[in-house]
Scaffold this active site. Sequence first.
Site, PDB file in Angstrom:
ATOM      1  N   ASP A 132      -3.873   3.913   7.525  1.00 34.08           N
ATOM      2  CA  ASP A 132      -4.724   3.074   6.669  1.00 34.08           C
ATOM      3  C   ASP A 132      -6.173   3.406   6.990  1.00 34.08           C
ATOM      4  O   ASP A 132      -6.462   4.085   7.984  1.00 34.08           O
ATOM      5  CB  ASP A 132      -4.437   1.585   6.963  1.00 34.08           C
ATOM      6  CG  ASP A 132      -5.322   0.651   6.143  1.00 34.08           C
ATOM      7  OD1 ASP A 132      -5.499   0.898   4.937  1.00 34.08           O
ATOM      8  OD2 ASP A 132      -5.860  -0.323   6.706  1.00 34.08           O
ATOM      9  N   SER A 133      -7.066   2.859   6.198  1.00 37.58           N
ATOM     10  CA  SER A 133      -8.494   3.026   6.472  1.00 37.58           C
ATOM     11  C   SER A 133      -8.874   2.361   7.794  1.00 37.58           C
ATOM     12  O   SER A 133      -9.885   2.687   8.385  1.00 37.58           O
ATOM     13  CB  SER A 133      -9.308   2.373   5.354  1.00 37.58           C
ATOM     14  OG  SER A 133      -8.958   1.011   5.252  1.00 37.58           O
ATOM     15  N   ASN A 184      -3.640   0.763  -0.136  1.00 38.17           N
ATOM     16  CA  ASN A 184      -3.553   0.867  -1.598  1.00 38.17           C
ATOM     17  C   ASN A 184      -4.601   1.833  -2.145  1.00 38.17           C
ATOM     18  O   ASN A 184      -4.366   2.544  -3.111  1.00 38.17           O
ATOM     19  CB  ASN A 184      -3.745  -0.511  -2.233  1.00 38.17           C
ATOM     20  CG  ASN A 184      -2.497  -1.362  -2.129  1.00 38.17           C
ATOM     21  OD1 ASN A 184      -1.686  -1.400  -3.044  1.00 38.17           O
ATOM     22  ND2 ASN A 184      -2.313  -2.037  -1.009  1.00 38.17           N
ATOM     23  N   HIS A 190      -4.895  -5.522   3.532  1.00 37.79           N
ATOM     24  CA  HIS A 190      -5.561  -6.565   4.321  1.00 37.79           C
ATOM     25  C   HIS A 190      -5.147  -7.972   3.846  1.00 37.79           C
ATOM     26  O   HIS A 190      -5.207  -8.925   4.617  1.00 37.79           O
ATOM     27  CB  HIS A 190      -7.082  -6.493   4.140  1.00 37.79           C
ATOM     28  CG  HIS A 190      -7.748  -5.432   4.946  1.00 37.79           C
ATOM     29  ND1 HIS A 190      -7.578  -4.096   4.698  1.00 37.79           N
ATOM     30  CD2 HIS A 190      -8.608  -5.520   5.991  1.00 37.79           C
ATOM     31  CE1 HIS A 190      -8.308  -3.403   5.551  1.00 37.79           C
ATOM     32  NE2 HIS A 190      -8.935  -4.248   6.350  1.00 37.79           N
ATOM     33  N   CYS A 208      -3.936  -4.756  -1.656  1.00 37.86           N
ATOM     34  CA  CYS A 208      -4.719  -4.280  -0.509  1.00 37.86           C
ATOM     35  C   CYS A 208      -3.972  -4.774   0.728  1.00 37.86           C
ATOM     36  O   CYS A 208      -3.566  -5.946   0.788  1.00 37.86           O
ATOM     37  CB  CYS A 208      -6.133  -4.858  -0.548  1.00 37.86           C
ATOM     38  SG  CYS A 208      -7.089  -4.509   0.949  1.00 37.86           S
TER      39      CYS A 208
HETATM   40  N1  DGL Z   1      -6.375  -1.709   3.353  1.00 34.47           N
HETATM   41  C1  DGL Z   1      -7.029  -0.988   2.274  1.00 34.47           C
HETATM   42  C2  DGL Z   1      -6.167  -1.054   1.032  1.00 34.47           C
HETATM   43  O1  DGL Z   1      -4.977  -1.403   1.073  1.00 34.47           O
HETATM   44  C3  DGL Z   1      -8.376  -1.536   1.889  1.00 34.47           C
HETATM   45  C4  DGL Z   1      -9.478  -1.614   2.866  1.00 34.47           C
HETATM   46  C5  DGL Z   1     -10.606  -0.644   2.652  1.00 34.47           C
HETATM   47  O2  DGL Z   1     -11.410  -0.794   1.704  1.00 34.47           O
HETATM   48  O3  DGL Z   1     -10.674   0.265   3.446  1.00 34.47           O
HETATM   49  O4  DGL Z   1      -6.647  -0.737  -0.038  1.00 34.47           O
END
Ligand code: DGL
Length: 278
Positions: free
Chosen positions: A13-14, A77, A191, A189
């Site tokens: 993930d990011s 995502n 998060h 997302c």
């Molecule tokens: N967790 C990331 C997602 O599912 C989003 C967070 C980010 O912007 O890095 O899109």
Amino acid sequence: MKANASSPIGIFDSGIGGLTVAERIIKDFPTEDIIYFGDTAHLPYGDKSEELIRHYSRRISEFLIEEGCKLIIIACNTASSVAYEELCKDFGDKVFFVNVVDPAARGISKMQGVTDIGIIGTQRTISSNIYAEKLKQLRPDFRVHSLATPLLAPMIEAGFFNHQISEAVIETYLSDEKLHIIQTLMLACTHYPLIKEQIDDFYKGRVSVFDSTDFISEEVGTILDKHRLHSEKKLRKDHFYVSDLTESFEKTTRLFFKGEIELKHCPLWENQKSYSYE
Ligand code: DGL
């Protein structure tokens, strides 16, 4: 493909949002080893260009392949929306990729008695229009209402959830007229599972709310079954790497991941050194 059944599953993930997905995978596949990579040095991905997100995703995938992963879950995502196809094209002969968009779109498309689906996610995920396109293909009768909610991921990263501030931000976004007639809401997302309770409180049962963790395991299970890649290890061994390690990331990690984990610093972009998987 060099990997075999006892090879680990890679998840990236990011940052640490994808730990919500990792937690679900560990629960549903207790004999699998996990290598997690959170690109905390480049967080957030949601406002980055498609090109840059693809560049980061490629490097992380190379790393996870070097570590011997048999399957890589893009637990983001944003990266799933813009990088999945390129990753499959470039590395599909070495590893299986699972994104978080397709399983969710398929899962939602099976729902009966709903016509209006809401999607909230980062700017990049929403501007890619990927959920709307995939859902329209699977269910032409669906109306998809998408809204970018760029404040949510940074707000959650900063530890603001179950809090008055997050309540006000969530209420403002969910009151947007684009979402007025929805019956189902997809939290696009990784998060957002951390604010699912507050979102449920806002809707008071009027809207059913789903997130990536509701759909991912079925997809992973299908690939492991099909290619006979289920591990039979009794003792799991997990590794959690981040590209930047600060006290604040360690603190946030404890919010995302209920169990104890140790984050290890892996500066992927500083030196191209591989961290061996034992
Ligand atoms: N967790 C990331 C997602 O599912 C989003 C967070 C980010 O912007 O890095 O899109």
